[in-house]
Write an enzyme that holds these catalytic residues in place. Structure first.
Site, PDB file in Angstrom:
ATOM      1  N   SER A 258       0.821  -1.202   0.000  1.00 29.36           N
ATOM      2  CA  SER A 258       0.000   0.000   0.000  1.00 29.36           C
ATOM      3  C   SER A 258       0.857   1.255   0.000  1.00 29.36           C
ATOM      4  O   SER A 258       2.015   1.244   0.398  1.00 29.36           O
ATOM      5  CB  SER A 258      -0.879   0.006   1.254  1.00 29.36           C
ATOM      6  OG  SER A 258      -0.044   0.081   2.405  1.00 29.36           O
ATOM      7  N   LYS A 259       0.229   2.310  -0.467  1.00 31.21           N
ATOM      8  CA  LYS A 259       0.889   3.614  -0.546  1.00 31.21           C
ATOM      9  C   LYS A 259       1.384   4.061   0.829  1.00 31.21           C
ATOM     10  O   LYS A 259       2.414   4.711   0.947  1.00 31.21           O
ATOM     11  CB  LYS A 259      -0.145   4.618  -1.104  1.00 31.21           C
ATOM     12  CG  LYS A 259       0.426   5.936  -1.531  1.00 31.21           C
ATOM     13  CD  LYS A 259      -0.560   6.678  -2.427  1.00 31.21           C
ATOM     14  CE  LYS A 259      -1.772   7.195  -1.686  1.00 31.21           C
ATOM     15  NZ  LYS A 259      -2.669   8.006  -2.527  1.00 31.21           N
ATOM     16  N   ARG A 260       0.612   3.697   1.847  1.00 30.30           N
ATOM     17  CA  ARG A 260       0.947   4.101   3.206  1.00 30.30           C
ATOM     18  C   ARG A 260       2.295   3.552   3.664  1.00 30.30           C
ATOM     19  O   ARG A 260       3.045   4.208   4.372  1.00 30.30           O
ATOM     20  CB  ARG A 260      -0.138   3.607   4.196  1.00 30.30           C
ATOM     21  CG  ARG A 260      -1.406   4.403   4.159  1.00 30.30           C
ATOM     22  CD  ARG A 260      -1.233   5.803   4.718  1.00 30.30           C
ATOM     23  NE  ARG A 260      -0.940   5.802   6.165  1.00 30.30           N
ATOM     24  CZ  ARG A 260      -0.531   6.870   6.837  1.00 30.30           C
ATOM     25  NH1 ARG A 260      -0.338   7.996   6.197  1.00 30.30           N
ATOM     26  NH2 ARG A 260      -0.310   6.798   8.127  1.00 30.30           N
ATOM     27  N   SER A 262       4.596   1.648   1.550  1.00 28.46           N
ATOM     28  CA  SER A 262       5.626   1.406   0.542  1.00 28.46           C
ATOM     29  C   SER A 262       5.524   2.452  -0.562  1.00 28.46           C
ATOM     30  O   SER A 262       4.511   3.138  -0.688  1.00 28.46           O
ATOM     31  CB  SER A 262       5.445   0.021  -0.091  1.00 28.46           C
ATOM     32  OG  SER A 262       5.444  -0.993   0.873  1.00 28.46           O
TER      33      SER A 262
END
Length: 466
Positions: A258-260, A262
């Site tokens: 996830s963007k959060r 990685s």
RNA sequence: GCCCCCAUCGUCUAGAGGCCUAGGACGCCACCCUUUCAAGGUGGAGAUCAGGGGUUCGAAUCCCCUUGGGGGCACCA
């Protein structure tokens, strides 16, 4: 050309994601290996979150990776090509509308007048009772009179698909036989919103059928949704494609990447100076292997070797270190002219950032290549490596001089002596054996380690220790 | 909570019953090369194949259970 037709169906609601890129790659490899057709379809029915900027990022990213497609849009906002178009779902609305009307007429779907508030209340009640979320079926058996009453109230209906009882099973290309009882699907699901726009589960099936997709290769997060799709294929009277669910790409903590947690946007890796060969190579080996010990493989080699049998079932943690290693491998393998071309934007960025005062010429870079090509982990590292050569004045921070064996006084003394030696040599062509011997002699005379002397000179001249 | 999927070194993986006292790669540690940093070379540490039962002459490989992890359950895709 075989009958094999696969697609990547990204949603332009964000920049091209690593996971989407890998799914695209696997579809591409499968298609090319089997002489099939690779299609790009844009799933832009989430009008609120979709944008042309994201469409551009996705299409550009896929082009950057070198994945050519046979059908679909090539340029953001531009026309698409192929015999099964259009390839943007918002341009296919009449097709979905017709299909919805057919399901409604056959009573395979029904209008649902529940409000978001009512549905939310149901959900909360179920959660409190530790029940799985599921549609109540409140509108499933409405009489014509009841429907009319809701309409009179001004309520607008969404369309729900009737989920029949039974067990759905299919042979996943990667996981083998999978069986799911439709009782666990969460009840009748919405296929068309109250605002008349169709939902993903509905459009994906209609389009895969209409575009004659033979194999649906996608992420494992869709595995549990597959029965819904199969039900829809059957209701529509269409043949089901084969399904293959790829293992997920994971964050270091083994949750879905996830963007959060990685860096997920392909664009960010491009901006750092990762080369497409390395990205493709790395992504292909995330969840798949040749079955041999080969590791550094071009897109062509991957196409040649690809097989579904070696696709892993378990999720794979994204390992940046390994990507960087492959990036170095590929940068070293690139032809000089190619490296020079690819380096230019990064040099321009250095100039724009004020870290260098001019852009080196192609010939200057070419001359430097033998010493920098094997030292670049990414193209973006170019500034750190050769920036000192292209600034008007090299700033030397005194604290950079190593002080393990030499104090600053010794360093100063050594540099003065070295300057005299260099001056005494006179005109040089900078071949290695012109300055080195006399400097070594100097070190020997003073009882210094040659390495210490050279380090002092290196720092004095470049401002850095490497 | 319910359903589904998964399980070999820290990570990516090889392994499709005997070739495994489990191989490779990344990373890590040494040493070699070396004027620093890299690159390259050599070697090393690192997995009782999640645990427990079976099946079999023989299991990392087949079956079952347990445990652990993940994913899905939207008028998002």
């Amino acid at each position: 050309m075989s009958d094999i037709r696969v697609r990547i169906a990204p949603s332009p609601t964000g920049p091209l994601h690593i996971g989407t890129a890998r799914t695209a790659l696997f579809n591409y490899l499968f298609a090319r290996h089997n002489d099939g057709t690779f299609i790009v379809r844009l799933e832009d029915t989430d009008v609120v979150r979709s944008s042309i900027a994201y469409e551009k990022d996705i299409l550009d990213g896929l082009h950057w990776l070198g994945l050519t497609w046979d059908e679909g849009p090539d340029v953001a906002g531009d026309a698409d090509h192929g015999a099964f178009g259009p390839y943007r779902q918002m341009e296919r609305l009449p097709i979905y509308r017709e299909a919805a009307a057919r399901l409604l007429a056959a009573d395979l779907a029904y209008p649902c007048y529940c409000t978001p508030e009512e549905l939310e209340a149901d959900r909360r009640r179920q959660e409190a009772a530790h029940q799985p979320p599921r549609y109540s079926g409140r509108c499933a058996r409405l009489t014509p009179a009841e429907r009319a009453a809701f309409e009179a109230e001004g309520r607008v209906a969404a369309l729900r698909f009737r989920v029949p009882e039974g067990v759905i099973s299919f042979d996943d290309m990667i996981r083998g036989r999978v069986e799911i009882d439709t009782a666990n699907l969460g009840g009748d699901f919405v296929i068309v919103r109250a605002d008349r726009t169709p939902l993903y589960h509905f459009t994906v099936v209609i389009d895969d059928a209409a575009m004659r997709i033979s194999h649906v290769i996608r992420g494992e997060d869709h595995l549990s949704n597959t029965p819904k799709h199969i039900l829809l294929f059957r209701a529509l009277g269409e043949a089901e494609p084969a399904f293959g669910h790829l293992p997920l790409i994971l964050n270091p903590d083994r949750t879905k990447m996830s963007k959060r947690k990685s860096q997920t946007a392909i664009g960010d890796y491009i901006a750092e100076g990762f080369v497409r060969e390395a990205m493709v190579n790395y992504l292909a080996l995330l969840g798949w292997s040749t079955g041999t010990e080969e590791e550094v493989l071009s897109l062509e080699a991957l196409v040649e070797r690809f097989d579904v049998a070696h696709v892993q079932k378990a999720g794979a943690v994204f390992d940046r270190e390994r990507l960087e290693w492959l990036n170095g491998q590929w940068i070293r393998r690139l032809p000089p002219d190619d490296v020079i071309d690819r380096l230019r934007p990064f040099l321009e960025a250095e100039l724009a950032a004020g870290r260098i005062d001019r852009i080196p010429t192609d010939e200057e870079i070419r001359a430097l290549l033998p010493v920098i090509q094997e030292r670049l982990p990414t193209l973006g590292a170019i500034g750190d490596l050769i920036g000192f050569l292209f600034v008007d004045e090299v700033a030397v921070d005194v604290s950079v001089f190593p002080t393990k064996r030499w104090d600053l006084g010794t360093t100063h003394e050594a540099l003065s002596a070295a300057r005299d030696v260099i001056a005494s040599v006179g005109q040089v062509s900078y071949e290695a054996d012109e300055l080195e011997p006399p400097l070594r002699r100097l070190a020997e005379e003073r009882g210094w380690k040659a390495g210490d002397l050279f380090m002092a000179i290196r720092v004095a001249v470049t401002g850095r220790t490497a």
